[in-house]
Design an enzyme around this catalytic site. Structure first.
Site, mmCIF file in Angstrom:
data_model
loop_
_atom_site.group_PDB
_atom_site.id
_atom_site.type_symbol
_atom_site.label_atom_id
_atom_site.label_comp_id
_atom_site.label_asym_id
_atom_site.label_seq_id
_atom_site.Cartn_x
_atom_site.Cartn_y
_atom_site.Cartn_z
ATOM 1 N N MET A 253 -6.187 59.293 -29.075
ATOM 2 C CA MET A 253 -6.475 59.846 -30.398
ATOM 3 C C MET A 253 -5.967 58.893 -31.467
ATOM 4 O O MET A 253 -4.782 58.552 -31.481
ATOM 5 C CB MET A 253 -5.799 61.202 -30.566
ATOM 6 N N GLY B 9 -0.936 60.219 -34.095
ATOM 7 C CA GLY B 9 -1.298 59.222 -33.090
ATOM 8 C C GLY B 9 -0.778 59.536 -31.704
ATOM 9 O O GLY B 9 0.403 59.770 -31.537
ATOM 10 N N SER B 10 -1.628 59.551 -30.692
ATOM 11 C CA SER B 10 -1.173 59.990 -29.384
ATOM 12 C C SER B 10 -2.271 59.865 -28.335
ATOM 13 O O SER B 10 -3.324 59.307 -28.585
ATOM 14 C CB SER B 10 -0.718 61.446 -29.481
ATOM 15 N N ARG B 11 -1.981 60.459 -27.163
ATOM 16 C CA ARG B 11 -2.912 60.390 -26.041
ATOM 17 C C ARG B 11 -2.678 61.599 -25.145
ATOM 18 O O ARG B 11 -1.574 62.143 -25.072
ATOM 19 C CB ARG B 11 -2.644 59.091 -25.302
#
EC number: 4.1.1.65
Length: 222
Positions: A97, A185-187
């Site tokens: 993301m 911000g991430s996954r």
């Protein structure tokens, strides 16, 4: 519609932006400088509002499909050793993301939360190979009615400093409902059975609670 996790940040940002705009109006005489400051402050507010948006989506629940838990881009599809819960080989599908994506985490399947654990950790960039095991993260396992356990992992990125996880062990959850939020911000990684056909491709953009990631296989299909 904005996510509840952003209400405090949105309010604080609005107050700061309003204060900066008023101060610029009263104390800066140079027109172009005043307008530049006010426009920049407004831009920051718009970015915060965009980040915490929470679009309502009509979910067509399907017990034969695993839906994308988040909006973003597929960056990993591979067979790996899952070492925290299953301790065996699984298919991993990872979705990255960016800051402009919706950051709501939605349950990819319906079932009962069997495992939910938070791990403090580092803040490597979300696409780093070690992010899945070394970054701040939460691991959630949902026991589905027909197909066994499905694991997803929220992973903080270099900008993210807080993961919100709503999954509580023993709770019944429904596909597409809010399962958490990752700030800035991430996954998210999915760990699926090896015989589970993947329906997305690398670099494909997916939509949370809409895009089918994989088709689950029951024992009857074998």
């Amino acid at each position: 519609m904005f996510h509840k996790e952003g209400q405090k940040i949105i309010l604080i940002t609005f107050l700061i932006v309003a204060s900066i705009s008023l101060l610029a109006h009263f104390f800066i005489d140079i027109t172009w400088a005043r307008l530049a400051i006010q426009i920049f402050a407004l831009f920051i507010l718009v970015m915060i509002l965009q980040f915490f948006r929470n679009p309502k989506r009509k979910v067509i629940k399907n017990f034969d499909e695993i839906l994308a838990p988040v909006d973003g881009k597929v960056v990993v599809i591979e067979e790996v050793e899952e070492t925290e819960y299953f301790k065996d080989r699984r298919k991993q599908v990872s979705i990255f993301m960016s800051p402009i994506n919706v950051h709501v985490t939605r349950y990819p399947v319906s079932g009962v939360v069997k495992y939910s654990k938070y791990h403090p950790g580092k803040y490597l960039v979300a696409w780093h190979p070690k992010a899945s095991t070394e970054n701040e993260r939460t691991t959630v396992v949902i026991k589905t009615p027909k197909f066994g356990d499905i694991l997803y992992r929220q992973i903080a990125g270099a900008m993210a400093k807080r993961i919100v996880n709503y999954a509580i062990e023993g709770d019944s959850v429904r596909q597409g409902e809010d399962g958490g939020f990752i700030k800035f911000g991430s996954r998210v990684d999915l760990f699926l059975p090896l015989d589970c056909p993947i329906t997305v491709k690398l670099n494909q953009k997916v939509t949370g609670a809409k895009t089918c990631i994989a088709i689950l296989k029951s024992q009857d299909d074998e």
